[in-house]
Design a protein around this motif. Sequence first.
Motif, PDB file in Angstrom:
ATOM      1  N   GLY A 524       0.820  -1.212   0.000  1.00 19.93           N
ATOM      2  CA  GLY A 524       0.000   0.000   0.000  1.00 19.93           C
ATOM      3  C   GLY A 524       0.851   1.258   0.000  1.00 19.93           C
ATOM      4  N   ASP A 525       1.900   1.252   0.796  1.00 19.99           N
ATOM      5  CA  ASP A 525       2.805   2.398   0.854  1.00 19.99           C
ATOM      6  C   ASP A 525       3.512   2.606  -0.492  1.00 19.99           C
ATOM      7  OD1 ASP A 525       4.320   4.458   2.387  1.00 19.99           O
ATOM      8  OD2 ASP A 525       6.019   3.123   1.924  1.00 19.99           O
ATOM      9  N   PHE A 526       3.924   1.486  -1.115  1.00 25.66           N
ATOM     10  CA  PHE A 526       4.598   1.580  -2.418  1.00 25.66           C
ATOM     11  C   PHE A 526       3.659   2.152  -3.473  1.00 25.66           C
ATOM     12  CE2 PHE A 526       5.021  -0.619  -6.573  1.00 25.66           C
ATOM     13  CZ  PHE A 526       6.184   0.007  -7.009  1.00 25.66           C
ATOM     14  N   VAL A 527       2.405   1.671  -3.516  1.00 26.88           N
ATOM     15  CA  VAL A 527       1.448   2.140  -4.519  1.00 26.88           C
ATOM     16  C   VAL A 527       1.148   3.620  -4.329  1.00 26.88           C
ATOM     17  CG1 VAL A 527      -0.936   1.926  -5.323  1.00 26.88           C
ATOM     18  CG2 VAL A 527       0.422  -0.127  -4.872  1.00 26.88           C
ATOM     19  N   THR A 528       0.993   4.037  -3.070  1.00 31.54           N
ATOM     20  CA  THR A 528       0.697   5.444  -2.789  1.00 31.54           C
ATOM     21  C   THR A 528       1.817   6.349  -3.295  1.00 31.54           C
ATOM     22  OG1 THR A 528      -0.581   4.845  -0.818  1.00 31.54           O
ATOM     23  CG2 THR A 528       0.224   7.124  -0.961  1.00 31.54           C
ATOM     24  N   LYS A 529       3.050   5.997  -2.991  1.00 29.89           N
ATOM     25  CA  LYS A 529       4.190   6.810  -3.422  1.00 29.89           C
ATOM     26  C   LYS A 529       4.362   6.755  -4.944  1.00 29.89           C
ATOM     27  CE  LYS A 529       6.785   6.360   0.897  1.00 29.89           C
ATOM     28  NZ  LYS A 529       8.000   5.801   1.559  1.00 29.89           N
ATOM     29  N   TYR A 530       4.133   5.585  -5.521  1.00 32.83           N
ATOM     30  CA  TYR A 530       4.273   5.418  -6.974  1.00 32.83           C
ATOM     31  C   TYR A 530       3.276   6.297  -7.712  1.00 32.83           C
ATOM     32  CZ  TYR A 530       4.184   3.074 -11.550  1.00 32.83           C
ATOM     33  OH  TYR A 530       4.219   2.811 -12.900  1.00 32.83           O
ATOM     34  N   ASN A 531       2.011   6.252  -7.303  1.00 38.04           N
ATOM     35  CA  ASN A 531       0.980   7.064  -7.963  1.00 38.04           C
ATOM     36  C   ASN A 531       1.208   8.553  -7.744  1.00 38.04           C
ATOM     37  OD1 ASN A 531      -0.388   4.975  -9.170  1.00 38.04           O
ATOM     38  ND2 ASN A 531      -1.947   4.788  -7.570  1.00 38.04           N
ATOM     39  N   ALA A 532       1.659   8.898  -6.535  1.00 37.33           N
ATOM     40  CA  ALA A 532       1.906  10.311  -6.239  1.00 37.33           C
ATOM     41  C   ALA A 532       3.058  10.845  -7.085  1.00 37.33           C
ATOM     42  CB  ALA A 532       2.208  10.490  -4.752  1.00 37.33           C
ATOM     43  N   GLU A 533       4.109  10.064  -7.212  1.00 42.22           N
ATOM     44  CA  GLU A 533       5.273  10.463  -8.009  1.00 42.22           C
ATOM     45  C   GLU A 533       4.881  10.604  -9.479  1.00 42.22           C
ATOM     46  OE1 GLU A 533       8.419   7.574  -8.436  1.00 42.22           O
ATOM     47  OE2 GLU A 533       9.936   9.108  -8.077  1.00 42.22           O
ATOM     48  N   THR A 534       4.058   9.668  -9.958  1.00 50.73           N
ATOM     49  CA  THR A 534       3.600   9.720 -11.341  1.00 50.73           C
ATOM     50  C   THR A 534       2.718  10.950 -11.572  1.00 50.73           C
ATOM     51  OG1 THR A 534       3.608   7.301 -11.412  1.00 50.73           O
ATOM     52  CG2 THR A 534       2.418   8.430 -13.169  1.00 50.73           C
ATOM     53  N   ALA A 535       1.845  11.248 -10.615  1.00 55.36           N
ATOM     54  CA  ALA A 535       0.954  12.406 -10.744  1.00 55.36           C
ATOM     55  C   ALA A 535       1.747  13.710 -10.793  1.00 55.36           C
ATOM     56  CB  ALA A 535      -0.041  12.430  -9.579  1.00 55.36           C
ATOM     57  N   ARG A 536       2.767  13.836  -9.934  1.00 55.23           N
ATOM     58  CA  ARG A 536       3.583  15.052  -9.950  1.00 55.23           C
ATOM     59  C   ARG A 536       4.283  15.224 -11.294  1.00 55.23           C
ATOM     60  NH1 ARG A 536       4.901  13.469  -4.669  1.00 55.23           N
ATOM     61  NH2 ARG A 536       6.851  12.498  -5.407  1.00 55.23           N
ATOM     62  N   PHE A 537       4.792  14.090 -11.803  1.00 55.28           N
ATOM     63  CA  PHE A 537       5.481  14.157 -13.097  1.00 55.28           C
ATOM     64  C   PHE A 537       4.524  14.592 -14.203  1.00 55.28           C
ATOM     65  CE2 PHE A 537       6.438  12.107 -17.149  1.00 55.28           C
ATOM     66  CZ  PHE A 537       7.685  12.649 -17.414  1.00 55.28           C
ATOM     67  N   VAL A 538       3.313  14.026 -14.213  1.00 56.63           N
ATOM     68  CA  VAL A 538       2.332  14.362 -15.252  1.00 56.63           C
ATOM     69  C   VAL A 538       1.983  15.841 -15.187  1.00 56.63           C
ATOM     70  CG1 VAL A 538      -0.040  13.986 -16.029  1.00 56.63           C
ATOM     71  CG2 VAL A 538       1.385  12.035 -15.378  1.00 56.63           C
ATOM     72  N   GLU A 539       1.772  16.342 -13.955  1.00 56.76           N
ATOM     73  CA  GLU A 539       1.403  17.751 -13.788  1.00 56.76           C
ATOM     74  C   GLU A 539       2.512  18.665 -14.319  1.00 56.76           C
ATOM     75  OE1 GLU A 539       0.096  20.875 -10.245  1.00 56.76           O
ATOM     76  OE2 GLU A 539       0.572  18.779  -9.790  1.00 56.76           O
ATOM     77  N   ASN A 540       3.732  18.380 -13.948  1.00 59.83           N
ATOM     78  CA  ASN A 540       4.856  19.217 -14.389  1.00 59.83           C
ATOM     79  C   ASN A 540       5.102  19.076 -15.885  1.00 59.83           C
ATOM     80  OD1 ASN A 540       5.316  20.117 -11.784  1.00 59.83           O
ATOM     81  ND2 ASN A 540       6.749  18.444 -11.327  1.00 59.83           N
ATOM     82  N   LYS A 541       4.962  17.864 -16.392  1.00 58.82           N
ATOM     83  CA  LYS A 541       5.216  17.596 -17.805  1.00 58.82           C
ATOM     84  C   LYS A 541       4.193  18.305 -18.677  1.00 58.82           C
ATOM     85  CE  LYS A 541       7.487  15.132 -20.976  1.00 58.82           C
ATOM     86  NZ  LYS A 541       8.949  15.231 -21.181  1.00 58.82           N
ATOM     87  N   LEU A 542       2.924  18.261 -18.297  1.00 56.08           N
ATOM     88  CA  LEU A 542       1.867  18.847 -19.110  1.00 56.08           C
ATOM     89  C   LEU A 542       1.904  20.374 -19.065  1.00 56.08           C
ATOM     90  CD1 LEU A 542      -1.159  16.469 -18.464  1.00 56.08           C
ATOM     91  CD2 LEU A 542       0.394  16.513 -20.408  1.00 56.08           C
TER      92      LEU A 542
END
Length: 631
Positions: A524-542
């Motif tokens: 659960g901790d891994f999934v939370t951090k993974y999705n959060a990291e991906t979301a930050r990247f998407v926001e900055n990338k877009l």
Amino acid sequence: MYQKFCIYKSAGTYADTLEAYGLGNLLRELTHGDNSLRLFDKGAYFEITLEEELTFAQVEKINYKNFIPFIMKDENSGSEYKDINKVNFPAQKKNKKEAQGLKQEVYKKYNKQEQKKEREDNLKRIHEGYHFDNEIDIYAQLTTNNNYVGFLKIFHNFYLNKEYYKDLLLDILDYYSRVSPDDEPKFRFKKLQKEKKLNAFEGEITAIQLYNPNQGKGLNKTKANGLNGINTQSLWIIETMKLLGTVGTTNGKNSAMLCQLVKVGNSYDLKITVPVFKSTTWGNKNTLFNNFKANLRGNTPISIDILNILNLTKKIIETSEEYKTSKIKSRTAVKDIVSGLQNVYQKDLGNNRAVVNISFSNTPDFIDFNSKKDADEWIEFLDSQIAIISKINEQQSDAILGLITYRNFIGSSRETAFNHFSKFTYWYASYLMHQLSKDNKYLKSFRAEDLDKLYNKIDAQMEPKLSHIINNEGFKAIALAIRNSTVRLQRMPKDARDFEIRYGFVQDLQINSRKMKSFLSFIGDFVTKYNAETARFVENKLKKQPKEGIHRAFIKQEELDKFYALCEDDSNSVVIASLLSSYGFATDKAALSDEEKLFDLADKLGYTLTKTESNIEEVDQNQDNQEDINQ
């Protein structure tokens, strides 16, 4: 009349096996090269059967034939024998050394991919121009001082007594036609010895350590009872058959021993290996062994054990009649053709070598096939395993434990295979990440399709069912996320990495797998951090590049729910975590999703891709034009 022969086991080493192979080689000579004679391992003895009976009258018509190849120790060896063909070992040794030197020059000169044809053409010319037998490794051991004396005695028994050649042959045939090992036929040679008709005939011959690993000096007593330097003596018939099994007959290509030098520090020990056929024809035995011997890899103790078994198993499949003819009527198990390899390890002591280990390597119990497609998949699996193991550097101390674990796996039964393989995948995931961090990108990852093949094969012995786990969409999503956070990032150029690498992940996974509560918390901790990291990247990338919205996939809630459904049984955490340690660090499956195929293509080209829902169709179109992208 002779048709069935029994070779009773007494040594418990490859000495028994070589004795059986030697008799088979002799019978093949006496039956004019009949490859249809069959060998069966009956447990307490080997059985050899002829398709047609060999009569006493047929033996009487046989003229003297030098079926024992005379091996020259030096250029003057056997100069007194003008009427026989000799094996010029010194000349072959020179040829091999020169050929190896030329091959090294070719590899250095033509070391680029576009020079492959030139490289192969030059290697072919070297192979054709420098002759040496496939048995040259055996010649090297047989021509040492201690072994050569015993060899000459066996050779002279026949060569110096040509007049009584048929009597000696009949003694051999009678000896192996016994109903019980306690029976002793009326030997003709004893009568001839008593009448002093035989010339320098040795009725008992010293047991040579090369093919009698448990009967050399210091090894021939169960418990030491004094200082005794006398070697064990053995009946000439038995020692003759062992010699023929070791080196083969004059017409050749039927030896059954492999001698490999093993690098240990600055010296070389010796590994001797003999395959144990369970059921085969003589033609298939010789074809299989020669193919096996021509494809050897490795030169360190543990990797040799593993690579020999993997290579042998592959050749068992490829040379089986069922595979060659594509007429597979029932499931064929490799262990029913060859049960394994008998090994002896000799330690280099300077002037001599001493036996320090006698072992047996099983062929995999879990590999069998019932179709050409099934067999081809196993061959692909074995090729991938050979590629992985051959890249592991055994000289590194941390590699030894992992290789020992894999050796335990490859020789295990279906019931224990998963446990052994799980230990290896944990170790290999950690080893792989450590080596990739040092830019050792030559290391191979497991292929997901190979893991599918293995786990589906041993699934019947498992609870929970492995297929139920590895086909779960939630499990696949978690495994993909682990790949995206570890080895996939490591294989990218550093300036192309948009996410942090999760070092130490596999160690944490193993520690937290012991109890379901800690395992679920860790995932659960891994999934939370993974999705959060991906979301930050998407926001900055877009924000920076609105039109480029491809990114690594989120783990969706429905996928996570499916994964958690696997975890309802508290006892499943160890199995699920073990599977993640293999799939999470593997390369993608052959049947990849369009998204995964594009990621895989990008990895090969050195690109980093991201994904948004808005341009999935564009991604599909790019994948359809894969050849244009490669160009």
